[in-house]
Design a protein around this motif. Structure first.
Motif, short mmCIF file in Angstrom:
data_model
loop_
_atom_site.label_atom_id
_atom_site.label_comp_id
_atom_site.label_asym_id
_atom_site.label_seq_id
_atom_site.Cartn_x
_atom_site.Cartn_y
_atom_site.Cartn_z
N GLU A 244 8.52 -15.40 -14.69
CA GLU A 244 9.95 -15.17 -14.57
C GLU A 244 10.63 -15.73 -13.73
O GLU A 244 10.38 -15.67 -12.54
CB GLU A 244 9.97 -13.45 -14.58
N GLU A 245 11.54 -16.91 -14.16
CA GLU A 245 12.24 -17.88 -13.24
C GLU A 245 13.17 -17.03 -12.51
O GLU A 245 13.79 -15.99 -13.21
CB GLU A 245 12.64 -19.00 -13.80
N TYR A 246 13.14 -17.13 -11.14
CA TYR A 246 14.28 -16.14 -10.24
C TYR A 246 14.22 -14.77 -10.37
O TYR A 246 15.24 -14.19 -10.28
CB TYR A 246 15.66 -16.99 -10.76
N VAL A 247 13.13 -14.15 -10.44
CA VAL A 247 12.97 -12.89 -10.48
C VAL A 247 11.83 -12.26 -9.26
O VAL A 247 10.68 -12.97 -9.33
CB VAL A 247 12.43 -12.15 -11.76
N ASN A 248 12.31 -11.50 -8.46
CA ASN A 248 11.31 -10.98 -7.33
C ASN A 248 11.26 -9.67 -7.67
O ASN A 248 12.11 -8.65 -8.11
CB ASN A 248 12.18 -11.15 -6.04
N GLY A 249 10.01 -9.13 -7.05
CA GLY A 249 9.47 -7.74 -7.30
C GLY A 249 9.23 -7.27 -5.89
O GLY A 249 9.02 -8.12 -5.09
N ARG A 250 9.26 -5.83 -5.93
CA ARG A 250 8.99 -5.43 -4.58
C ARG A 250 8.55 -4.08 -4.70
O ARG A 250 9.13 -3.28 -5.59
CB ARG A 250 10.03 -5.56 -3.45
N PHE A 251 7.74 -3.50 -3.94
CA PHE A 251 7.60 -1.92 -3.81
C PHE A 251 7.72 -1.43 -2.35
O PHE A 251 7.24 -1.95 -1.54
CB PHE A 251 6.04 -1.55 -4.29
N LEU A 252 8.73 -0.34 -2.29
CA LEU A 252 9.05 0.31 -1.17
C LEU A 252 8.12 1.53 -1.16
O LEU A 252 8.15 2.21 -2.14
CB LEU A 252 10.50 0.35 -1.12
N ILE A 253 7.76 2.13 0.04
CA ILE A 253 7.20 3.30 0.33
C ILE A 253 7.57 3.85 1.61
O ILE A 253 7.99 3.15 2.51
CB ILE A 253 5.76 3.00 0.13
N ARG A 254 7.61 5.39 1.58
CA ARG A 254 7.76 5.94 2.80
C ARG A 254 6.53 5.80 3.94
O ARG A 254 5.42 5.76 3.16
CB ARG A 254 8.18 7.57 2.65
N HIS A 255 6.73 5.68 4.98
CA HIS A 255 5.56 5.49 5.90
C HIS A 255 4.64 6.99 5.68
O HIS A 255 3.53 6.71 5.87
CB HIS A 255 6.19 5.68 7.41
N GLN A 256 5.39 8.08 5.62
CA GLN A 256 4.45 9.17 5.36
C GLN A 256 3.78 9.23 4.21
O GLN A 256 2.60 9.73 3.88
CB GLN A 256 5.42 10.35 5.33
N ASP A 257 4.21 8.69 3.03
CA ASP A 257 3.60 8.59 1.82
C ASP A 257 2.25 7.43 1.87
O ASP A 257 1.38 7.54 1.63
CB ASP A 257 4.51 8.17 0.73
N LEU A 258 2.70 6.43 2.40
CA LEU A 258 1.71 5.33 2.70
C LEU A 258 0.60 5.92 3.73
O LEU A 258 -0.61 5.67 3.35
CB LEU A 258 2.38 4.18 3.59
N SER A 268 9.55 0.86 -7.16
CA SER A 268 9.86 -0.45 -7.55
C SER A 268 11.08 -1.15 -7.65
O SER A 268 11.95 -0.21 -8.13
CB SER A 268 8.88 -0.69 -8.99
N PHE A 269 11.30 -2.22 -7.26
CA PHE A 269 12.66 -2.76 -7.15
C PHE A 269 12.71 -4.17 -7.60
O PHE A 269 12.01 -4.98 -7.00
CB PHE A 269 13.44 -2.76 -6.26
N CYS A 270 13.00 -4.38 -8.81
CA CYS A 270 13.29 -5.93 -9.55
C CYS A 270 14.62 -6.37 -9.18
O CYS A 270 15.44 -5.72 -9.23
CB CYS A 270 12.64 -6.00 -10.67
N GLU A 271 14.70 -7.93 -9.11
CA GLU A 271 16.15 -8.41 -8.90
C GLU A 271 16.00 -9.59 -9.39
O GLU A 271 14.84 -10.60 -9.02
CB GLU A 271 16.70 -8.04 -7.26
N PHE A 272 17.15 -10.43 -9.74
CA PHE A 272 17.53 -11.57 -10.15
C PHE A 272 17.80 -12.30 -8.65
O PHE A 272 18.33 -11.76 -7.87
CB PHE A 272 18.57 -12.03 -10.97
N THR A 273 17.12 -13.50 -8.37
CA THR A 273 17.74 -13.86 -7.18
C THR A 273 18.89 -15.00 -7.26
O THR A 273 19.09 -15.70 -5.94
CB THR A 273 16.31 -14.85 -6.58
#
Length: 274
Positions: A244-258, A268-273
């Motif tokens: 997927e050109e120009y697409v980034n993915g990321r997973f964020l998590i709370r410290h307490q859940d980690l 999950s948060f995906c976005e076009f760059t």
């Protein structure tokens, strides 16, 4: 190694008041793990190929017959340790994501059905596992393989380079609370020179989220104060999405859940760059 302690010692040796340096270390300076294809660092995972799953963990699916594409796995025991970033001591973390479906989602809750983080505990017998029968062949389920070599590096927020009119209320407050901000940033650069931007083949673990649009933190701040989000959330993993050109993915998590190993709580948060 406690990287924050090393920074605090160097900052106070430079004459910066310890309370200023401590606030900078708490709310400005982060550390992350960069896992890339280059062989500098320790071998700590693999991008692409087939996931290694135990017999009792099925390949994650959006719904029966529609498996999620597999991205990468990291070996938690091999990863460098960072104080305050409580990755599991052992086992492996596997990342699955359907970028096309995630990008077409209308809300953060809807996007979560198209992404999954799986922790395989240490000592579990696993084997390379192919995907289940696929009713939809529009999206590749695996990508080219390459090893990931991990090292720790500092991570500073983009707002340090922004003019005052573009800063949030918290960022303005931090610049007032920490008059030695520029000197402290110089200490970081002296201790860890040659900081480089994110490269597409890299998997980033920890640190700030890299965002070309509205950051995930700004979305989460709709429900919490900006400082609460800053203190409470961390970027678990970030990557350029294969195929997927120009697409980034990321997973964020709370410290307490980690800390509790609740990886089903990662968002999950995906976005076009561009």
């Amino acid at each position: 190694m406690d990287y924050h302690d090393r920074f605090l010692r160097a900052a106070t040796e430079q004459g910066v008041p310890r309370d200023e340096a401590a606030r900078y270390a708490e709310l400005v300076l982060r550390f992350r793990i960069r896992a890339g294809a280059g062989p500098d660092g320790v071998r700590a995972g693999r991008f692409g190929g087939l996931p290694h799953l135990p017999a009792d963990i099925a390949w994650p699916c959006i719904r029966p017959g529609v498996p999620l594409p597999y991205l990468a796995a990291v070996d938690c025991a091999a990863l460098p340790r960072i104080a305050g970033f409580a990755l599991p001591a052992g086992g492996s973390l596997l990342f699955f994501l359907s970028p096309e479906a995630a990008m077409s989602s209308c809300s953060v809750p809807e996007e979560q059905q198209f992404a999954r983080v799986v922790h395989v505990p240490a000592g579990t017998v696993t084997a390379p596992t192919g995907p289940p029968a696929d009713d939809c062949d529009d999206e590749p389920l695996t990508g080219p393989e390459h090893d990931l070599y991990a090292r720790v590096e500092p991570d500073l927020p983009d707002w340090l380079d922004q003019p005052p009119e573009f800063l949030t209320d918290l960022e303005k407050q931090l610049t007032r609370d920490i008059p030695g901000m520029a000197q402290l940033t110089a200490v970081v650069d002296r201790l860890w020179p040659g900081r480089v931007p994110w490269i597409e083949d890299d998997l980033l673990l920890g640190g700030y989220s890299v965002s070309a649009q509205d950051s995930p933190e700004s979305i989460l701040a709709d429900d919490s104060s900006e400082e609460a989000v800053l203190r409470g959330w961390v970027a678990l993993a970030q990557f350029a999405v294969p195929h997927e050109e120009y697409v980034n993915g990321r997973f964020l998590i709370r410290h307490q859940d980690l800390e509790a190993g609740r990886f089903d709580k990662a968002l999950s948060f995906c976005e076009f760059t561009e």
